[in-house]
Design a protein around this motif. Sequence first.
Motif, PDB file in Angstrom:
ATOM      1  N   LEU A  37       0.806  -1.221   0.000  1.00 15.62           N
ATOM      2  CA  LEU A  37       0.000   0.000   0.000  1.00 15.62           C
ATOM      3  C   LEU A  37       0.839   1.270   0.000  1.00 15.62           C
ATOM      4  CD1 LEU A  37      -2.906  -0.706   2.541  1.00 15.62           C
ATOM      5  CD2 LEU A  37      -2.952  -0.906   0.059  1.00 15.62           C
ATOM      6  N   VAL A  38       2.084   1.187   0.426  1.00 16.33           N
ATOM      7  CA  VAL A  38       2.900   2.388   0.657  1.00 16.33           C
ATOM      8  C   VAL A  38       2.941   3.335  -0.535  1.00 16.33           C
ATOM      9  CG1 VAL A  38       5.269   3.192   1.034  1.00 16.33           C
ATOM     10  CG2 VAL A  38       4.291   1.428   2.505  1.00 16.33           C
ATOM     11  N   PRO A  39       3.119   2.884  -1.775  1.00 12.00           N
ATOM     12  CA  PRO A  39       3.196   3.845  -2.892  1.00 12.00           C
ATOM     13  C   PRO A  39       1.911   4.634  -3.122  1.00 12.00           C
ATOM     14  CG  PRO A  39       4.097   1.709  -3.525  1.00 12.00           C
ATOM     15  CD  PRO A  39       3.396   1.513  -2.224  1.00 12.00           C
TER      16      PRO A  39
ATOM     17  N   LEU B  45       0.198   6.615   6.702  1.00  9.69           N
ATOM     18  CA  LEU B  45       1.544   6.170   7.021  1.00  9.69           C
ATOM     19  C   LEU B  45       1.943   6.609   8.435  1.00  9.69           C
ATOM     20  CD1 LEU B  45       3.315   6.959   3.620  1.00  9.69           C
ATOM     21  CD2 LEU B  45       2.614   4.714   4.482  1.00  9.69           C
ATOM     22  N   GLN B  46       1.533   7.816   8.819  1.00  6.38           N
ATOM     23  CA  GLN B  46       1.828   8.300  10.160  1.00  6.38           C
ATOM     24  C   GLN B  46       1.139   7.443  11.220  1.00  6.38           C
ATOM     25  OE1 GLN B  46       0.444  12.282   9.662  1.00  6.38           O
ATOM     26  NE2 GLN B  46       2.369  13.016   8.753  1.00  6.38           N
TER      27      GLN B  46
ATOM     28  N   VAL C  22       7.075  15.132   4.124  1.00  5.04           N
ATOM     29  CA  VAL C  22       6.316  15.142   5.370  1.00  5.04           C
ATOM     30  C   VAL C  22       7.215  14.530   6.445  1.00  5.04           C
ATOM     31  CG1 VAL C  22       4.284  14.302   6.591  1.00  5.04           C
ATOM     32  CG2 VAL C  22       4.120  14.942   4.182  1.00  5.04           C
ATOM     33  N   SER C  23       7.389  15.250   7.538  1.00 12.13           N
ATOM     34  CA  SER C  23       8.286  14.806   8.592  1.00 12.13           C
ATOM     35  C   SER C  23       7.490  14.277   9.781  1.00 12.13           C
ATOM     36  CB  SER C  23       9.190  15.957   9.055  1.00 12.13           C
ATOM     37  OG  SER C  23       9.954  15.571  10.172  1.00 12.13           O
ATOM     38  N   ILE C  24       7.854  13.107  10.232  1.00 14.13           N
ATOM     39  CA  ILE C  24       7.246  12.560  11.431  1.00 14.13           C
ATOM     40  C   ILE C  24       7.622  13.402  12.649  1.00 14.13           C
ATOM     41  CG2 ILE C  24       7.389  10.639  13.067  1.00 14.13           C
ATOM     42  CD1 ILE C  24       5.532   9.966  10.943  1.00 14.13           C
ATOM     43  N   GLU C  25       8.861  13.854  12.667  1.00 14.12           N
ATOM     44  CA  GLU C  25       9.332  14.624  13.807  1.00 14.12           C
ATOM     45  C   GLU C  25       8.582  15.931  13.967  1.00 14.12           C
ATOM     46  OE1 GLU C  25      11.190  13.141  11.626  1.00 14.12           O
ATOM     47  OE2 GLU C  25      12.161  11.591  12.856  1.00 14.12           O
ATOM     48  N   ASN C  26       8.109  16.508  12.870  1.00 13.88           N
ATOM     49  CA  ASN C  26       7.414  17.798  12.925  1.00 13.88           C
ATOM     50  C   ASN C  26       5.907  17.666  13.019  1.00 13.88           C
ATOM     51  OD1 ASN C  26       9.727  19.348  12.868  1.00 13.88           O
ATOM     52  ND2 ASN C  26       9.810  19.412  10.635  1.00 13.88           N
ATOM     53  N   MET C  27       5.441  16.471  13.260  1.00 11.86           N
ATOM     54  CA  MET C  27       4.002  16.290  13.411  1.00 11.86           C
ATOM     55  C   MET C  27       3.529  16.903  14.716  1.00 11.86           C
ATOM     56  SD  MET C  27       3.169  12.440  12.217  1.00 11.86           S
ATOM     57  CE  MET C  27       1.602  12.607  13.044  1.00 11.86           C
ATOM     58  N   GLY C  28       2.295  17.428  14.700  1.00 11.89           N
ATOM     59  CA  GLY C  28       1.725  17.995  15.902  1.00 11.89           C
ATOM     60  C   GLY C  28       1.398  16.938  16.938  1.00 11.89           C
ATOM     61  N   LEU C  29       1.307  17.403  18.182  1.00 16.66           N
ATOM     62  CA  LEU C  29       0.995  16.466  19.267  1.00 16.66           C
ATOM     63  C   LEU C  29      -0.408  15.903  19.129  1.00 16.66           C
ATOM     64  CD1 LEU C  29       2.444  18.392  22.347  1.00 16.66           C
ATOM     65  CD2 LEU C  29       3.625  16.925  20.702  1.00 16.66           C
ATOM     66  N   TYR C  30      -1.321  16.739  18.691  1.00 18.24           N
ATOM     67  CA  TYR C  30      -2.723  16.341  18.589  1.00 18.24           C
ATOM     68  C   TYR C  30      -3.196  16.339  17.143  1.00 18.24           C
ATOM     69  CZ  TYR C  30      -2.650  17.193  23.599  1.00 18.24           C
ATOM     70  OH  TYR C  30      -2.345  17.161  24.931  1.00 18.24           O
TER      71      TYR C  30
ATOM     72  N   LEU D 180      10.516   1.750   5.123  1.00 15.08           N
ATOM     73  CA  LEU D 180       9.885   2.029   3.838  1.00 15.08           C
ATOM     74  C   LEU D 180       8.891   3.179   3.941  1.00 15.08           C
ATOM     75  CD1 LEU D 180       9.416   1.134   0.877  1.00 15.08           C
ATOM     76  CD2 LEU D 180       7.671  -0.457   1.735  1.00 15.08           C
ATOM     77  N   ALA D 181       8.086   3.184   5.012  1.00 17.74           N
ATOM     78  CA  ALA D 181       7.097   4.247   5.192  1.00 17.74           C
ATOM     79  C   ALA D 181       7.771   5.600   5.399  1.00 17.74           C
ATOM     80  CB  ALA D 181       6.190   3.913   6.375  1.00 17.74           C
ATOM     81  N   ARG D 182       8.858   5.641   6.177  1.00 20.50           N
ATOM     82  CA  ARG D 182       9.563   6.909   6.383  1.00 20.50           C
ATOM     83  C   ARG D 182      10.170   7.421   5.091  1.00 20.50           C
ATOM     84  NH1 ARG D 182      10.881   8.791  11.414  1.00 20.50           N
ATOM     85  NH2 ARG D 182      10.148   7.560  13.206  1.00 20.50           N
TER      86      ARG D 182
END
Length: 784
Positions: free
Chosen positions: A482-484, A491-492, A525-533, A515-517
């Motif tokens: 599904l990733v592509p 993905l998050q 899109v950065s996982i690290e910069n995702m909001g808390l909520y 693979l997802a990262r």
Amino acid sequence: MSVSRASGAATHQRPGDRRRTLPELLAGRARKMKLDPEREQKLRDSAVRLLRRQLNLSHLLLEVEGPPHKKLSLSQLIDRDSPKAHTGLSSSLIGSALRDQASQLGVPVAVLSSQVVASSIVQICEAGTEPSHGVLLDLEQRKKLSSLLEITQYLLAHSMFSRLSFCQEMWKVQNSLLLEAVWHLHKQNVVSLPELLESHADVQAVVAWLFRNLHGLCEQSEQMDTSCPQADIARAVLSDFVQLLVLKGFQTNSGLRGEAEPEHMPQVAVAVLQRMLASALEALAAGVQEESSAHRAARCWFSMLSGHTCSMISTDSPKSFFRHTLTQILTHKPVLKVSDAIQMQREWSFARTHPLLTSLYRRLFVVVSPEELVGHVQEVLETHEVNWQHVLSCVSALVICFPEARRLVTDWAARWLARAFEDFDLDSMVTVFLLVRQAALEGPSLFLSYADWFQASFGSARGLHGCSKKALVFLFKFLSDLVPFEAPHYLQVHILHPPLVPSKYRFLLTDYVSLARTRLADLKVSIENMGLYEDLSSPGDITEPHSQASQDVEKAIAVFEHTGRIPAAVMEASIFRRPYYVSHFLPALLTPRMLPRVPDGRAAFVEALKRADKIPPSLYATYRQACSAAEEKPAGPGMKADPSCAEGLLGPLTAALQELRAAMTDPAQYDAISARVAVISQRLSSALGLSEDDSSSEVTKVQLSVLVPKLEQREQKVVDLLLTSFCQNLMAASSFAPPDRQGSWAARFVTATCGHRLLPAVLTRLCQLLRHQILYGGNFLLFV
């Protein structure tokens, strides 16, 4: 004395004398001349031969008796209001003439009568004053046809009319027939529509003719003013034809069928209904303009199916028809692949589906119970190639319209998931994920979030994936495929709420996360910069980190005020997502301002983080210095935050609330209230400028004892709109029924609106209003 002299003598009589008619003169002549019987018979035979030589049967029914010097015409026969009309020409006279002509020609009188009547109908249909209207008669044609049918019924009553021969003659001139004329033949019991359709040997030709005429009737009726008589006739014609086709095509009770039931009438009826629905669906899929003929025809047909036409049939035909219709909708042109469905699913929510299709879904749901509907959709998915857009929009409509849909869809998904792991079937797995994601699109008030479902299904040791290595390989192979095509938020979810995996199979999860990262990095899109909520269930656009951080700060403060503790999401972010926490969250929290004398929620939250060593000392010192400087220097215009709420965002929400109120004042639209609430729920997110946080249960924990009666201006405007709408809807509905008999609209409204994390704001505003009423009096409803 000759006839001419007698006529001349009559014209030169004295003024006071009455003028004698020709029959009176002939009578006087007969008294003077004693004819022997043989001569009298010869004279009669000569008269009959003369009449037969001059008789034209093609115009027989179009003539009327009148003065000898006047030309006889159709209009005088059938125009009952005409001063030239003469009632002396009776049906019996026409029947006698037809017998004589049939005897001379050596054909049965019934066959000859059928040919004459068919010819007359064609002349009426071709004599219209509006040739562009190829389906309905005008007023003059309708009056002429009415008189002709009276004569035809006389012929039928005296066994002088052959229905079979008449049908054959009608098919010879099918291109000249108007559908309304056929309807009158059916209604007047001259020739029924099934009898007419059955008389043609070519089924495809019959289907094409009836489809063309019904499609033309739909186009024409949508152009008419609803108050004109023509519109009433068009609706009556279409309604009768639809009822007849449904009854003949889907009557399952064989006991109601006669022994002479036509053999291919059901085939014709089903084929015509299928072509009409397919044409309407294609018009919607093509996105044609609303004023185009194709869209008008589709709108008319959908409104006919969505109305009460089929409910007027007392047999079980409507239920069979609607099940067949649902099957056709779900399998109409299955050109979309599963990958297309995964990428485009967001566009197929209830609020974004065409209103004509959603209204038809609601009509189908009235006839079919929720359990039957789920079973039928499952059967179609198992046995047919499907149109995923229609399948998923139907699931959205199911979730919106049925309160018990959450349980039904959850159980449905669980059964499919068990089947998928039992047989390692990728098709079943895809179906489960599409169904759950589609239901989650309709919001947390109606279905659990995708993040919650994914965590509940795979985040524990009880998950079906943990029974064997083969099951784990199957799951991660599916997720990797599904990733592509995945949207970033899915993905998050998979990264932040991963499946529970035994330590010896940890490499499977690690490979997938890598693979997802990589895919998220490609999408920037950065996982690290995702909001808390940040909402991980709604496929909305990715929010910028700085704007998401401001929202996270407000939510974290709200949770802290309600619980007195630092939220777990903040603590986790300070450890595992430190780049976002340090670079975005803390700067948004430590914005310089004038500190209040009595610490508020924000100040208390900052101090709690400082005591927990979650704020670097240097950053905290800078924050305190900036606040001290703000106290010494009054805030200028440039330092004031703009609390205004964009009217452009409130406009769509206001319009949706007004539409709901209009529906509340019309009991006929009560079945559309769920659809209106769904649209309000979607527009509410835009008006608030944020996404729903379905995965956070902390925000909904409200303690009224510690609520601070203070709201942001945007929130207050939105909440006031909702409260005003609720009160107006309650008063409007109460004008028709008492509150305990108004159905579940109030519960749906509150559940949908408070599902956007507005519950604290709504309760805060209610506290403000109640306090105002207690202190100053007044009518609460009027104040709202």
